[in-house]
Motif scaffolding. Sequence first.
Motif, PDB file in Angstrom:
ATOM      1  N   LYS A 240       0.844  -1.202   0.000  1.00 16.64           N
ATOM      2  CA  LYS A 240       0.000   0.000   0.000  1.00 16.64           C
ATOM      3  C   LYS A 240       0.873   1.244   0.000  1.00 16.64           C
ATOM      4  CE  LYS A 240      -1.343   1.967   3.617  1.00 16.64           C
ATOM      5  NZ  LYS A 240      -0.968   3.141   4.469  1.00 16.64           N
ATOM      6  N   ASP A 241       1.886   1.255   0.861  1.00 19.98           N
ATOM      7  CA  ASP A 241       2.770   2.417   0.958  1.00 19.98           C
ATOM      8  C   ASP A 241       3.571   2.628  -0.320  1.00 19.98           C
ATOM      9  OD1 ASP A 241       1.813   2.596   3.498  1.00 19.98           O
ATOM     10  OD2 ASP A 241       3.731   2.258   4.506  1.00 19.98           O
ATOM     11  N   LEU A 242       4.100   1.535  -0.882  1.00 20.28           N
ATOM     12  CA  LEU A 242       4.893   1.669  -2.103  1.00 20.28           C
ATOM     13  C   LEU A 242       4.019   2.104  -3.279  1.00 20.28           C
ATOM     14  CD1 LEU A 242       7.383  -1.349  -1.853  1.00 20.28           C
ATOM     15  CD2 LEU A 242       7.751   1.063  -1.236  1.00 20.28           C
ATOM     16  N   GLY A 243       2.751   1.715  -3.273  1.00 20.44           N
ATOM     17  CA  GLY A 243       1.839   2.210  -4.299  1.00 20.44           C
ATOM     18  C   GLY A 243       1.680   3.717  -4.218  1.00 20.44           C
ATOM     19  N   ILE A 244       1.578   4.250  -3.001  1.00 19.56           N
ATOM     20  CA  ILE A 244       1.508   5.699  -2.814  1.00 19.56           C
ATOM     21  C   ILE A 244       2.788   6.355  -3.320  1.00 19.56           C
ATOM     22  CG2 ILE A 244       1.454   7.520  -1.061  1.00 19.56           C
ATOM     23  CD1 ILE A 244      -0.348   5.648   0.617  1.00 19.56           C
TER      24      ILE A 244
END
Length: 297
Positions: A240-244
């Motif tokens: 989720k964080d890397l997608g952001i």
Amino acid sequence: MATVAFLGLGVMGFPMAGFLAKAGHKVRVYNRTASRAQQWLETYSGEAFATPAEAARGAELVFACVGNDNDLREVVNGEQGAYAGMQSGSLFVDHTTASADVARELAVIGAERGLGFLDAPVSGGQAGAENGALTIMVGGEEADYQRALPFIQCYARATNLLGPVGSGQLCKMVNQICIAGVVQGLAEGLHFARAAGLDAEQVVEVISKGAAQSWQMENRYKTMLAGEYEHGFAVDWMRKDLGIVLDEAQRNGALLPVTALVDQFYSEVQALGGGRWDTSSLFARLTNVRSFEDEAE
């Protein structure tokens, strides 16, 4: 002592709200799953409420630590959202790891209501939250930051104001970029050591005293070698964080080839059933890499 609210009592928010209570503040809590709020009340002193608006009513500061952008909007906006219960002049402090865009969006809505807003994502994991030793990256106005600082220091060992609203989230993105590369490097190093017939633990004992040393090496190499991946931040959340991060890079033009590659590797860990494993499970992927290569062929 002040009246404050804390929205979101997950693995991070639960102890963070607890530190505020232990410091003597009157803490009003909300959690989407009400049983979790009741569990918190069995451990700490405070009050639980059925909606974010009710929890925020009468609070000088409202803290939140939820899952993602949409979760954050849900607890802030609408008739039952925190903003509906906050009085003009109060301050919202968001500890969620979310996008810089949602921080700016909610800051504008808050300003229209006379509310201050800080985006303040955290680093340090569950252990950091439980030990009151988090690192907190903040975006917002200096006056709002100084107002929130004594409260943040209840559960932080380090905190800094990085710039206007959104800057905290951007700094957290840098944090996740660096972690992704370091964990992959450590996984490959341990994998290589074993393939070369070396004692991997002995190797780490030597190189951890030199330039290769890192927090990940000191805290994760033993569990990686043991195949134990239940010790920290989950792969699902890291993705989720890397997608952001990757979305933001598309906008600002940053080139992140290693980050994009590690994100792909984490998707393979998810395919192994490791979505809830901690981020060091990149090591597990290397022992299964042939299966992915065979599928590609």
